[in-house]
Design a protein around this motif. Structure first.
Motif, PDB file in Angstrom:
ATOM      1  N   THR A 121      -2.505  18.131   3.212  1.00 54.71           N
ATOM      2  CA  THR A 121      -3.180  19.217   3.931  1.00 54.71           C
ATOM      3  C   THR A 121      -2.800  20.539   3.256  1.00 54.71           C
ATOM      4  OG1 THR A 121      -1.406  18.991   5.566  1.00 54.71           O
ATOM      5  CG2 THR A 121      -3.599  18.155   6.187  1.00 54.71           C
ATOM      6  N   GLU A 122      -1.532  20.897   3.302  1.00 52.62           N
ATOM      7  CA  GLU A 122      -1.004  22.136   2.724  1.00 52.62           C
ATOM      8  C   GLU A 122      -1.658  23.356   3.392  1.00 52.62           C
ATOM      9  OE1 GLU A 122      -1.715  20.967  -1.411  1.00 52.62           O
ATOM     10  OE2 GLU A 122       0.361  20.285  -1.557  1.00 52.62           O
ATOM     11  N   ARG A 140       8.902   3.771  -0.439  1.00 45.49           N
ATOM     12  CA  ARG A 140       9.592   4.788   0.364  1.00 45.49           C
ATOM     13  C   ARG A 140      10.028   4.131   1.670  1.00 45.49           C
ATOM     14  NH1 ARG A 140       6.892   7.199   4.657  1.00 45.49           N
ATOM     15  NH2 ARG A 140       4.633   6.994   4.723  1.00 45.49           N
ATOM     16  N   ARG A 179      10.473   2.827   5.282  1.00 42.68           N
ATOM     17  CA  ARG A 179       9.549   2.613   6.404  1.00 42.68           C
ATOM     18  C   ARG A 179      10.385   2.469   7.667  1.00 42.68           C
ATOM     19  NH1 ARG A 179       4.557   4.015   4.421  1.00 42.68           N
ATOM     20  NH2 ARG A 179       4.573   3.448   2.223  1.00 42.68           N
ATOM     21  N   ARG A 192       0.829  -1.207   0.000  1.00 41.53           N
ATOM     22  CA  ARG A 192       0.000   0.000   0.000  1.00 41.53           C
ATOM     23  C   ARG A 192       0.859   1.250   0.000  1.00 41.53           C
ATOM     24  NH1 ARG A 192      -1.277   4.162   2.173  1.00 41.53           N
ATOM     25  NH2 ARG A 192       0.295   3.781   3.774  1.00 41.53           N
ATOM     26  N   ARG A 193       0.520   2.160  -0.893  1.00 40.15           N
ATOM     27  CA  ARG A 193       1.255   3.408  -1.002  1.00 40.15           C
ATOM     28  C   ARG A 193       0.330   4.495  -1.494  1.00 40.15           C
ATOM     29  NH1 ARG A 193       6.229   6.367  -2.207  1.00 40.15           N
ATOM     30  NH2 ARG A 193       4.872   7.588  -0.890  1.00 40.15           N
ATOM     31  N   SER A 194       0.647   5.722  -1.152  1.00 33.45           N
ATOM     32  CA  SER A 194      -0.058   6.848  -1.745  1.00 33.45           C
ATOM     33  C   SER A 194       0.540   7.138  -3.110  1.00 33.45           C
ATOM     34  CB  SER A 194       0.101   8.079  -0.858  1.00 33.45           C
ATOM     35  OG  SER A 194      -0.471   7.853   0.407  1.00 33.45           O
ATOM     36  N   ASN A 206      -4.124  10.445  -2.513  1.00 35.83           N
ATOM     37  CA  ASN A 206      -3.067  11.117  -1.744  1.00 35.83           C
ATOM     38  C   ASN A 206      -3.697  11.985  -0.654  1.00 35.83           C
ATOM     39  OD1 ASN A 206      -0.264  13.327  -2.731  1.00 35.83           O
ATOM     40  ND2 ASN A 206      -0.446  11.922  -1.043  1.00 35.83           N
ATOM     41  N   TRP A 207      -3.176  11.829   0.549  1.00 35.40           N
ATOM     42  CA  TRP A 207      -3.652  12.592   1.727  1.00 35.40           C
ATOM     43  C   TRP A 207      -2.741  13.791   1.903  1.00 35.40           C
ATOM     44  CZ3 TRP A 207      -3.992   9.777   7.165  1.00 35.40           C
ATOM     45  CH2 TRP A 207      -4.371  10.692   8.141  1.00 35.40           C
TER      46      TRP A 207
HETATM   47  C1  LIG Z   1      -2.126  14.520   8.235  1.00 33.45           C
HETATM   48  C2  LIG Z   1      -1.212  14.423   7.043  1.00 33.45           C
HETATM   49  C3  LIG Z   1      -1.002  15.540   6.261  1.00 33.45           C
HETATM   50  C4  LIG Z   1      -0.136  15.489   5.165  1.00 33.45           C
HETATM   51  N1  LIG Z   1       0.046  16.619   4.432  1.00 33.45           N
HETATM   52  C5  LIG Z   1       0.939  16.600   3.433  1.00 33.45           C
HETATM   53  C6  LIG Z   1       1.187  17.784   2.693  1.00 33.45           C
HETATM   54  O1  LIG Z   1       0.591  18.825   2.943  1.00 33.45           O
HETATM   55  N2  LIG Z   1       2.119  17.727   1.703  1.00 33.45           N
HETATM   56  C7  LIG Z   1       2.811  16.564   1.417  1.00 33.45           C
HETATM   57  O2  LIG Z   1       3.650  16.564   0.522  1.00 33.45           O
HETATM   58  N3  LIG Z   1       2.558  15.426   2.087  1.00 33.45           N
HETATM   59  C8  LIG Z   1       1.646  15.421   3.084  1.00 33.45           C
HETATM   60  N4  LIG Z   1       1.390  14.271   3.773  1.00 33.45           N
HETATM   61  C9  LIG Z   1       2.124  13.057   3.415  1.00 33.45           C
HETATM   62  C10 LIG Z   1       1.492  12.395   2.205  1.00 33.45           C
HETATM   63  O3  LIG Z   1       0.234  11.844   2.535  1.00 33.45           O
HETATM   64  C11 LIG Z   1       2.447  11.314   1.739  1.00 33.45           C
HETATM   65  O4  LIG Z   1       2.196  11.135   0.397  1.00 33.45           O
HETATM   66  C12 LIG Z   1       2.304  10.058   2.531  1.00 33.45           C
HETATM   67  O5  LIG Z   1       3.001  10.203   3.742  1.00 33.45           O
HETATM   68  C13 LIG Z   1       2.785   8.841   1.762  1.00 33.45           C
HETATM   69  O6  LIG Z   1       2.629   7.705   2.586  1.00 33.45           O
HETATM   70  P1  LIG Z   1       2.083   6.332   2.046  1.00 33.45           P
HETATM   71  O7  LIG Z   1       2.669   6.088   0.702  1.00 33.45           O
HETATM   72  O8  LIG Z   1       2.499   5.353   3.086  1.00 33.45           O
HETATM   73  O9  LIG Z   1       0.576   6.392   1.968  1.00 33.45           O
HETATM   74  C14 LIG Z   1       0.517  14.284   4.845  1.00 33.45           C
HETATM   75  C15 LIG Z   1       0.287  13.137   5.630  1.00 33.45           C
HETATM   76  C16 LIG Z   1      -0.563  13.207   6.710  1.00 33.45           C
HETATM   77  C17 LIG Z   1      -0.788  11.961   7.547  1.00 33.45           C
END
Ligand SMILES: Cc1cc2nc3c(=O)[nH]c(=O)nc-3n(C[C@H](O)[C@H](O)[C@H](O)COP(=O)(O)O)c2cc1C
Length: 193
Positions: free
Chosen positions: A141-142, A178, A180, A14-16, A138-139
Motif C-alpha cells: 500500500t505505502e 518467513r 507463520r 506460496r509467498r510474495s 507483491n501486495w
Molecule cells: C493490506 C496490506 C498492505 C500491505 N502494505 C505493505 C506495505 O506498504 N509495505 C510493505 O513492506 N509490506 C506491505 N504488506 C505486506 C506485504 O504484502 C508482504 O510482502 C506480505 O505480507 C508477504 O506475505 P506472503 O509472503 O505470505 O504473501 C501489506 C500487506 C497487506 C495485506
C-alpha cells in the motif's frame, strides 16, 4: 506461461516476492486479462463487485513516480537524494502495478465491512492468479495509497479506497520463508467430532 503445480503444493510454499526483486518481463495485455478474469472469481456477498482495478503500465509508472516525488517534496522540501529516488522509482519497481480499488459503501443489504473484505479477497486472488501464470507479485500500500492529494493521480475517486497496489513481474530470486503463526496462537477448538 501457466504453472501446473498441485494446489496443495502451491499453498504450502506460496509467498510474495518483494517489489524490488521484480523485473521484466511482466504479463502481456492478454495475460493480464486472463489474470484479471481469474482474479474476479472471489466471494462477493450480493454479487455487487464492490471493487475495481486500475492497471498501470509503461510510462504511466514514470509519471506516477514523478507525481509522488512532487508531493513528497511539497511535504518535505529537504528530502534526501536517496529518498527522492525512492519516490521516482516507486512505480517502476515492477513492469505492472494494479491498483485494487474498494468501492465499499452503504448498501441496502450488504454490510460495508463485507464489501471491504471482498476487496481483500481480490488482492490475494490477484497474487495467486499472477503466480498461476508464472509471475511473482507483491501486495503493497505505502503512503501513496492513503494520501488524499495523491489518490486523484492514481485515478481513485472520492469515496473509494485503495485496497492494495499489486506489483507484478518476473523474478530470479528464490522465495525465502518467513515466520507463520503457530496454529495454537490463532485457533480455538470448540467441541469434538
Ligand atoms: C493490506 C496490506 C498492505 C500491505 N502494505 C505493505 C506495505 O506498504 N509495505 C510493505 O513492506 N509490506 C506491505 N504488506 C505486506 C506485504 O504484502 C508482504 O510482502 C506480505 O505480507 C508477504 O506475505 P506472503 O509472503 O505470505 O504473501 C501489506 C500487506 C497487506 C495485506
Amino acid at each position: 506461461m501457466t504453472t501446473d503445480i498441485k494446489l496443495i503444493d502451491y499453498l504450502n510454499v506460496r509467498r510474495s516476492t518483494p517489489a524490488p526483486q521484480l523485473t521484466e518481463p511482466g504479463p502481456s495485455r492478454e495475460e493480464l486479462e486472463e489474470i484479471l478474469r481469474l482474479t474476479v472469481r472471489v466471494p462477493d456477498h450480493g454479487k455487487i463487485a464492490p471493487w475495481r482495478f486500475i492497471v498501470i503500465r509503461g510510462e504511466e509508472r514514470v509519471r506516477l513516480g514523478e507525481a509522488a516525488l512532487a508531493l513528497a517534496l511539497k511535504k518535505n522540501p529537504d528530502l534526501s537524494a536517496d529518498f527522492q529516488s525512492v519516490e521516482t522509482t516507486r512505480f517502476t519497481r515492477a513492469p505492472v502495478v494494479i491498483a485494487v480499488v474498494s468501492k465499499a459503501g452503504p448498501h441496502v443489504k450488504i454490510p460495508e465491512w463485507e464489501q471491504v473484505m471482498s476487496a481483500g479477497a481480490v488482492c490475494l486472488n490477484l497474487l495467486m492468479a499472477s503466480n498461476a501464470l508464472g509471475y511473482a507479485a507483491n501486495w503493497l500500500t505505502e503512503w501513496v495509497s492513503y494520501d488524499p492529494e495523491f489518490l486523484p493521480e492514481l485515478g481513485v475517486k472520492d469515496g473509494e479506497k485503495v485496497a492494495g497496489l499489486i506489483y507484478i513481474g518476473s523474478t530470479t530470486f528464490p522465495p525465502v520463508e518467513r515466520p507463520r503463526p503457530e496454529l495454537a496462537e490463532v485457533v480455538t477448538w470448540v467441541g469434538e467430532a
